[in-house]
Design a protein around this motif. Structure first.
Motif, PDB file in Angstrom:
ATOM      1  N   LEU A  65       0.775  -1.247  -0.057  1.00 31.07           N
ATOM      2  CA  LEU A  65      -0.017  -0.044   0.116  1.00 31.07           C
ATOM      3  C   LEU A  65       1.014   1.251   0.161  1.00 31.07           C
ATOM      4  N   CYS A  66       1.942   1.199   0.565  1.00 35.88           N
ATOM      5  CA  CYS A  66       3.049   2.362   0.683  1.00 35.88           C
ATOM      6  C   CYS A  66       3.665   2.714  -0.653  1.00 35.88           C
ATOM      7  N   LEU A  67       4.181   1.445  -1.636  1.00 38.76           N
ATOM      8  CA  LEU A  67       5.196   1.684  -2.762  1.00 38.76           C
ATOM      9  C   LEU A  67       4.366   2.417  -3.828  1.00 38.76           C
ATOM     10  N   PRO A  68       3.118   2.545  -4.094  1.00 34.58           N
ATOM     11  CA  PRO A  68       2.828   3.811  -5.045  1.00 34.58           C
ATOM     12  C   PRO A  68       2.854   5.051  -4.384  1.00 34.58           C
ATOM     13  N   LYS A  69       2.734   5.409  -3.218  1.00 33.97           N
ATOM     14  CA  LYS A  69       2.679   6.722  -2.844  1.00 33.97           C
ATOM     15  C   LYS A  69       4.254   7.224  -2.829  1.00 33.97           C
ATOM     16  N   LEU A  70       5.066   6.110  -2.317  1.00 34.89           N
ATOM     17  CA  LEU A  70       6.588   6.458  -2.221  1.00 34.89           C
ATOM     18  C   LEU A  70       7.111   6.533  -3.426  1.00 34.89           C
ATOM     19  N   LEU A  71       6.809   5.945  -4.750  1.00 34.39           N
ATOM     20  CA  LEU A  71       7.278   6.057  -6.207  1.00 34.39           C
ATOM     21  C   LEU A  71       6.872   7.057  -7.128  1.00 34.39           C
ATOM     22  N   ASN A  72       5.540   7.590  -6.467  1.00 32.41           N
ATOM     23  CA  ASN A  72       4.668   8.546  -7.278  1.00 32.41           C
ATOM     24  C   ASN A  72       5.641   9.762  -7.599  1.00 32.41           C
ATOM     25  N   PRO A  73       6.172  10.526  -6.690  1.00 36.11           N
ATOM     26  CA  PRO A  73       7.081  11.577  -6.816  1.00 36.11           C
ATOM     27  C   PRO A  73       8.110  11.347  -7.893  1.00 36.11           C
ATOM     28  N   LEU A  74       8.758  10.118  -8.001  1.00 35.63           N
ATOM     29  CA  LEU A  74      10.000   9.780  -8.551  1.00 35.63           C
ATOM     30  C   LEU A  74       9.550   9.393 -10.271  1.00 35.63           C
ATOM     31  N   ILE A  75       8.415   8.633 -10.084  1.00 34.86           N
ATOM     32  CA  ILE A  75       7.790   8.375 -11.607  1.00 34.86           C
ATOM     33  C   ILE A  75       7.273   9.753 -12.230  1.00 34.86           C
ATOM     34  N   ARG A  76       6.717  10.610 -11.357  1.00 30.13           N
ATOM     35  CA  ARG A  76       6.356  11.874 -11.869  1.00 30.13           C
ATOM     36  C   ARG A  76       7.198  12.611 -12.666  1.00 30.13           C
ATOM     37  N   ALA A  77       8.574  12.808 -11.851  1.00 32.88           N
ATOM     38  CA  ALA A  77       9.543  13.638 -12.234  1.00 32.88           C
ATOM     39  C   ALA A  77      10.185  12.895 -13.591  1.00 32.88           C
ATOM     40  N   GLN A  78      10.095  11.794 -13.794  1.00 28.84           N
ATOM     41  CA  GLN A  78      10.679  10.995 -14.851  1.00 28.84           C
ATOM     42  C   GLN A  78       9.687  11.318 -16.060  1.00 28.84           C
ATOM     43  N   LEU A  79       8.401  11.580 -15.886  1.00 25.21           N
ATOM     44  CA  LEU A  79       7.380  11.722 -16.615  1.00 25.21           C
ATOM     45  C   LEU A  79       7.259  13.185 -17.508  1.00 25.21           C
ATOM     46  N   ILE A  80       8.046  14.060 -16.746  1.00 28.45           N
ATOM     47  CA  ILE A  80       7.898  15.660 -16.895  1.00 28.45           C
ATOM     48  C   ILE A  80       7.903  15.808 -18.334  1.00 28.45           C
ATOM     49  N   SER A  81       9.191  14.994 -19.083  1.00 37.38           N
ATOM     50  CA  SER A  81       9.583  15.198 -20.452  1.00 37.38           C
ATOM     51  C   SER A  81       8.680  14.700 -21.308  1.00 37.38           C
ATOM     52  N   TRP A  82       7.938  13.516 -20.767  1.00 40.80           N
ATOM     53  CA  TRP A  82       7.119  12.434 -21.898  1.00 40.80           C
ATOM     54  C   TRP A  82       5.943  13.101 -22.372  1.00 40.80           C
TER      55      TRP A  82
END
Length: 138
Positions: free
Chosen positions: A89-106
């Motif tokens: 349950l915690c992993l999606p919240k933990l990874l969300n900012p990291l994934i969003r940062a990588q998707l900024i240029s996508w």
């Protein structure tokens, strides 16, 4: 200016009997060159700033693959504690900012965009999920 120009073109289409035009599909909706230049500069500034977000963070805490590796080791070494912590349950919240940062240029609208499934973070999450399913099936 754009509104007057659009209205004038619409009146010409009506007078010529062209009714197959779809609003919003006209080249009028494109940005003028000066606005396009400003937009591109703003976009470049945002992308440059986004590259700096994690530059002072150790890879253990900013690389999704390495973060998931730590959780995988925890799960294998202390499965009871891992389950008690509700990590799934915690992993999606933990990874969300990291994934969003990588998707900024996508941009999926660009001609040569990378599919989500091809991105390193996606593969890392997929491998972690597969490892989780394998360990649960054992």
């Amino acid at each position: 200016f754009h509104s007057k120009h659009r209205t004038c073109r619409q009146q010409v289409r009506v007078s010529l009997g062209k009714v197959d035009h779809h609003e919003g599909m006209s080249s009028d909706d494109e940005l003028p060159p000066t606005e396009m230049t400003e937009f591109q500069k703003s976009k470049d500034d945002i992308l440059e700033d986004s590259r700096k977000i994690f530059e002072d963070v150790r890879a253990d805490f900013s690389d999704i693959g390495q973060i998931l590796l730590k959780f995988q080791e925890w799960k294998e070494k202390c499965p009871d504690s891992y389950c008690d912590a509700y990590i799934s349950l915690c992993l999606p919240k933990l990874l969300n900012p990291l994934i969003r940062a990588q998707l900024i240029s996508w941009n999926p609208l660009e001609q040569n965009f990378m599919e989500l499934e091809e991105m390193p973070w996606f593969r890392a999450v997929e491998e972690f999920s597969d490892a989780k399913n394998l360990s649960e099936s054992k």
